[in-house]
Scaffold this motif. Sequence first.
Motif, PDB file in Angstrom:
ATOM      1  N   GLY A  48      37.909  30.158  32.768  1.00  0.00           N
ATOM      2  CA  GLY A  48      38.562  29.800  34.020  1.00  0.00           C
ATOM      3  C   GLY A  48      38.923  30.989  34.885  1.00  0.00           C
ATOM      4  N   TYR A  49      38.680  32.213  34.422  1.00  0.00           N
ATOM      5  CA  TYR A  49      39.036  33.423  35.176  1.00  0.00           C
ATOM      6  C   TYR A  49      37.772  34.243  35.413  1.00  0.00           C
ATOM      7  CZ  TYR A  49      43.964  32.392  34.495  1.00  0.00           C
ATOM      8  OH  TYR A  49      45.204  31.794  34.518  1.00  0.00           O
ATOM      9  N   VAL A  50      37.185  34.031  36.585  1.00  0.00           N
ATOM     10  CA  VAL A  50      35.933  34.684  36.958  1.00  0.00           C
ATOM     11  C   VAL A  50      36.175  35.514  38.209  1.00  0.00           C
ATOM     12  CG1 VAL A  50      33.515  34.331  37.613  1.00  0.00           C
ATOM     13  CG2 VAL A  50      34.624  32.752  35.998  1.00  0.00           C
ATOM     14  N   GLY A  51      35.713  36.765  38.179  1.00  0.00           N
ATOM     15  CA  GLY A  51      35.917  37.627  39.324  1.00  0.00           C
ATOM     16  C   GLY A  51      34.714  38.497  39.609  1.00  0.00           C
ATOM     17  N   ASP A  52      34.775  39.214  40.729  1.00  0.00           N
ATOM     18  CA  ASP A  52      33.700  40.101  41.149  1.00  0.00           C
ATOM     19  C   ASP A  52      33.702  41.364  40.289  1.00  0.00           C
ATOM     20  OD1 ASP A  52      31.759  40.813  43.570  1.00  0.00           O
ATOM     21  OD2 ASP A  52      32.941  42.595  43.093  1.00  0.00           O
ATOM     22  N   GLU A  53      32.536  41.734  39.769  1.00  0.00           N
ATOM     23  CA  GLU A  53      32.424  42.854  38.827  1.00  0.00           C
ATOM     24  C   GLU A  53      32.942  44.158  39.420  1.00  0.00           C
ATOM     25  OE1 GLU A  53      28.962  43.613  35.847  1.00  0.00           O
ATOM     26  OE2 GLU A  53      28.459  44.739  37.675  1.00  0.00           O
ATOM     27  N   LEU A  54      32.527  44.504  40.628  1.00  0.00           N
ATOM     28  CA  LEU A  54      32.946  45.765  41.240  1.00  0.00           C
ATOM     29  C   LEU A  54      34.435  45.753  41.553  1.00  0.00           C
ATOM     30  CD1 LEU A  54      32.435  48.536  42.463  1.00  0.00           C
ATOM     31  CD2 LEU A  54      31.697  47.402  44.577  1.00  0.00           C
ATOM     32  N   GLU A  55      34.898  44.636  42.095  1.00  0.00           N
ATOM     33  CA  GLU A  55      36.317  44.535  42.445  1.00  0.00           C
ATOM     34  C   GLU A  55      37.199  44.700  41.211  1.00  0.00           C
ATOM     35  OE1 GLU A  55      38.753  41.631  45.442  1.00  0.00           O
ATOM     36  OE2 GLU A  55      36.623  41.153  45.085  1.00  0.00           O
ATOM     37  N   LEU A  56      36.857  44.021  40.147  1.00  0.00           N
ATOM     38  CA  LEU A  56      37.643  44.088  38.918  1.00  0.00           C
ATOM     39  C   LEU A  56      37.630  45.492  38.322  1.00  0.00           C
ATOM     40  CD1 LEU A  56      36.580  40.702  37.267  1.00  0.00           C
ATOM     41  CD2 LEU A  56      38.859  41.273  38.131  1.00  0.00           C
ATOM     42  N   ALA A  57      36.474  46.129  38.344  1.00  0.00           N
ATOM     43  CA  ALA A  57      36.383  47.484  37.801  1.00  0.00           C
ATOM     44  C   ALA A  57      37.245  48.450  38.609  1.00  0.00           C
ATOM     45  CB  ALA A  57      34.927  47.944  37.790  1.00  0.00           C
ATOM     46  N   ASP A  62      52.111  32.177  39.179  1.00  0.00           N
ATOM     47  CA  ASP A  62      51.952  30.988  38.328  1.00  0.00           C
ATOM     48  C   ASP A  62      50.620  30.962  37.581  1.00  0.00           C
ATOM     49  OD1 ASP A  62      54.443  30.068  39.083  1.00  0.00           O
ATOM     50  OD2 ASP A  62      53.659  28.772  40.678  1.00  0.00           O
ATOM     51  N   THR A  63      49.614  31.691  38.097  1.00  0.00           N
ATOM     52  CA  THR A  63      48.291  31.649  37.461  1.00  0.00           C
ATOM     53  C   THR A  63      48.093  32.797  36.464  1.00  0.00           C
ATOM     54  OG1 THR A  63      47.193  33.014  39.156  1.00  0.00           O
ATOM     55  CG2 THR A  63      47.324  30.623  39.552  1.00  0.00           C
ATOM     56  N   ASN A 101      29.295  38.185  39.055  1.00  0.00           N
ATOM     57  CA  ASN A 101      30.486  37.602  38.450  1.00  0.00           C
ATOM     58  C   ASN A 101      30.712  38.102  37.023  1.00  0.00           C
ATOM     59  OD1 ASN A 101      31.278  36.084  40.661  1.00  0.00           O
ATOM     60  ND2 ASN A 101      30.149  34.263  40.007  1.00  0.00           N
ATOM     61  N   VAL A 102      31.979  38.274  36.687  1.00  0.00           N
ATOM     62  CA  VAL A 102      32.383  38.596  35.322  1.00  0.00           C
ATOM     63  C   VAL A 102      33.414  37.559  34.891  1.00  0.00           C
ATOM     64  CG1 VAL A 102      33.600  40.239  33.838  1.00  0.00           C
ATOM     65  CG2 VAL A 102      31.979  41.067  35.537  1.00  0.00           C
ATOM     66  N   THR A 103      33.207  36.953  33.728  1.00  0.00           N
ATOM     67  CA  THR A 103      34.189  36.020  33.186  1.00  0.00           C
ATOM     68  C   THR A 103      35.123  36.785  32.261  1.00  0.00           C
ATOM     69  OG1 THR A 103      32.636  34.168  33.307  1.00  0.00           O
ATOM     70  CG2 THR A 103      34.551  33.909  31.844  1.00  0.00           C
ATOM     71  N   LEU A 104      36.393  36.903  32.668  1.00  0.00           N
ATOM     72  CA  LEU A 104      37.375  37.615  31.854  1.00  0.00           C
ATOM     73  C   LEU A 104      37.864  36.743  30.708  1.00  0.00           C
ATOM     74  CD1 LEU A 104      39.403  39.367  34.702  1.00  0.00           C
ATOM     75  CD2 LEU A 104      37.654  40.384  33.227  1.00  0.00           C
ATOM     76  N   ILE A 152      45.965  39.033  34.017  1.00  0.00           N
ATOM     77  CA  ILE A 152      45.089  38.662  35.130  1.00  0.00           C
ATOM     78  C   ILE A 152      45.693  37.456  35.837  1.00  0.00           C
ATOM     79  CG2 ILE A 152      42.969  39.620  34.159  1.00  0.00           C
ATOM     80  CD1 ILE A 152      42.321  36.865  33.015  1.00  0.00           C
ATOM     81  N   ARG A 153      45.219  37.209  37.040  1.00  0.00           N
ATOM     82  CA  ARG A 153      45.644  36.026  37.790  1.00  0.00           C
ATOM     83  C   ARG A 153      44.541  35.635  38.759  1.00  0.00           C
ATOM     84  NH1 ARG A 153      50.029  37.738  42.460  1.00  0.00           N
ATOM     85  NH2 ARG A 153      48.954  39.571  43.251  1.00  0.00           N
ATOM     86  N   LYS A 154      44.749  34.528  39.487  1.00  0.00           N
ATOM     87  CA  LYS A 154      43.768  34.060  40.464  1.00  0.00           C
ATOM     88  C   LYS A 154      44.335  34.174  41.874  1.00  0.00           C
ATOM     89  CE  LYS A 154      42.051  30.550  37.229  1.00  0.00           C
ATOM     90  NZ  LYS A 154      41.818  29.109  37.027  1.00  0.00           N
ATOM     91  N   ASP A 155      43.457  34.481  42.834  1.00  0.00           N
ATOM     92  CA  ASP A 155      43.885  34.471  44.227  1.00  0.00           C
ATOM     93  C   ASP A 155      43.759  33.058  44.798  1.00  0.00           C
ATOM     94  OD1 ASP A 155      41.195  34.047  44.893  1.00  0.00           O
ATOM     95  OD2 ASP A 155      40.832  36.151  45.414  1.00  0.00           O
ATOM     96  N   ASP A 156      44.011  32.920  46.080  1.00  0.00           N
ATOM     97  CA  ASP A 156      43.999  31.586  46.703  1.00  0.00           C
ATOM     98  C   ASP A 156      42.623  30.936  46.684  1.00  0.00           C
ATOM     99  OD1 ASP A 156      46.668  31.855  47.225  1.00  0.00           O
ATOM    100  OD2 ASP A 156      46.401  32.485  49.314  1.00  0.00           O
ATOM    101  N   GLN A 157      41.580  31.751  46.512  1.00  0.00           N
ATOM    102  CA  GLN A 157      40.215  31.206  46.444  1.00  0.00           C
ATOM    103  C   GLN A 157      39.765  30.972  45.007  1.00  0.00           C
ATOM    104  OE1 GLN A 157      40.893  33.947  48.749  1.00  0.00           O
ATOM    105  NE2 GLN A 157      41.278  32.166  50.066  1.00  0.00           N
ATOM    106  N   GLY A 158      40.669  31.200  44.062  1.00  0.00           N
ATOM    107  CA  GLY A 158      40.350  30.981  42.661  1.00  0.00           C
ATOM    108  C   GLY A 158      39.668  32.145  41.976  1.00  0.00           C
ATOM    109  N   GLN A 159      39.522  33.280  42.687  1.00  0.00           N
ATOM    110  CA  GLN A 159      38.901  34.461  42.106  1.00  0.00           C
ATOM    111  C   GLN A 159      39.896  35.198  41.209  1.00  0.00           C
ATOM    112  OE1 GLN A 159      35.420  34.201  42.451  1.00  0.00           O
ATOM    113  NE2 GLN A 159      35.437  36.378  42.959  1.00  0.00           N
TER     114      GLN A 159
END
Length: 387
Positions: free
Chosen positions: A242-251, A195-196, A236-239, A277-284
Amino acid sequence: MITSKGIGRCAKAHAAALVTALSIALVSAFAASAAPGSEIQGYPILEALQAKGQTLAPDTTDWMKKWKGMNLDDSASYQFKELSGSTSINMKIEKIDTSDPKGYKSRGSFIPHNSAANPDVEIGAFQLSALMGFDSVYRTAAPYVLGPVGSKALKSLIESAHISNRQRLENKANILRAIQTGMPLKGCVKAKKDDTNATLDEIANTHAAPNGAPNANHPIIRLLQASAPQPVRGRNVTLKSGYVGDELELAREYSVIMLIDAVTQQWDRYSGGNVVIRKDDQGQAHFYATDNGGADISSNWSARNLNWFSRFDRSAVQKLADIKRFLDAPATGYLGYTDPKAFVVDLGFYSLMGPDIYVQRLTRNLGFVLDYVKATEARFGSAAYFQ
């Protein structure tokens, strides 16, 4: 499902005999797509990974449970009222449930072959991601052969739909011809989108010939170059808003998507709408490869996808090397398999060509990808891998 603004390819289904499903323990097993009119019996590769102690993503296990035992010819349990797809023609699956306010629960969609949807690669890309430990980044898919009741419903929906798009009209004609043969319709079932989910066309240069390319100036694409600084965990990286994630994880996630795109010869990732892209349960925020069927494990190899990145996840590369070693020397075994043909069929490559051809082409593609990784490491050293 897949938005293809450039290349349109018509996948021609072969009238090959269906493969009988065998046991799914840690032994060789053929496709989990059941014979016509029967149920999805299991998920040989995914269940073998679980038996080894690997934890699959919650999405994966959720859809495994939802689809286990599913028989779309059971009209008392399933109904079909709507098509989906913009270029492709797919059929939404509704499981009748009177306790739900809508009267049903979604079971995703059935995907037959379309000009921009190759079900074999949809399944194969997802299961490769699971073998690499990254199935959380991929939309779940499984083989399915539609029987007479489901095929009749799909035919009725197609014939009553208003379709004007040229590629959809071609898909309409091809699917109706396939149904008219009376043969069970090979394809896949695919999970409902999260849904996200949101498209990330900012990462693409959709105007690049012949069918789009990565945007070299996007921060994630820059981090996937071995000459660039390493991505940092915790930064943090803003894609997009409202969609912000960890730089290393996203890469790492996107590098794996690009690896699988290279192996499967994806030609439609960057035409528009296919980077999600989407968000996990923690909004990442995370990458979410929802549309993977714009690919073709063809007779010709193209290095197009490889030239776009040069930084890799070391563990993912090792998992690909393990598969390649098994395909080269089957006696070494892999995940309980000793027959490469059985493995590729269970991987999802089952409907367009014979398993011997799929073995040859998957072996070739893995070899080219791994050679590129090796050459990149020789040039850049440890900078070719995430630290």
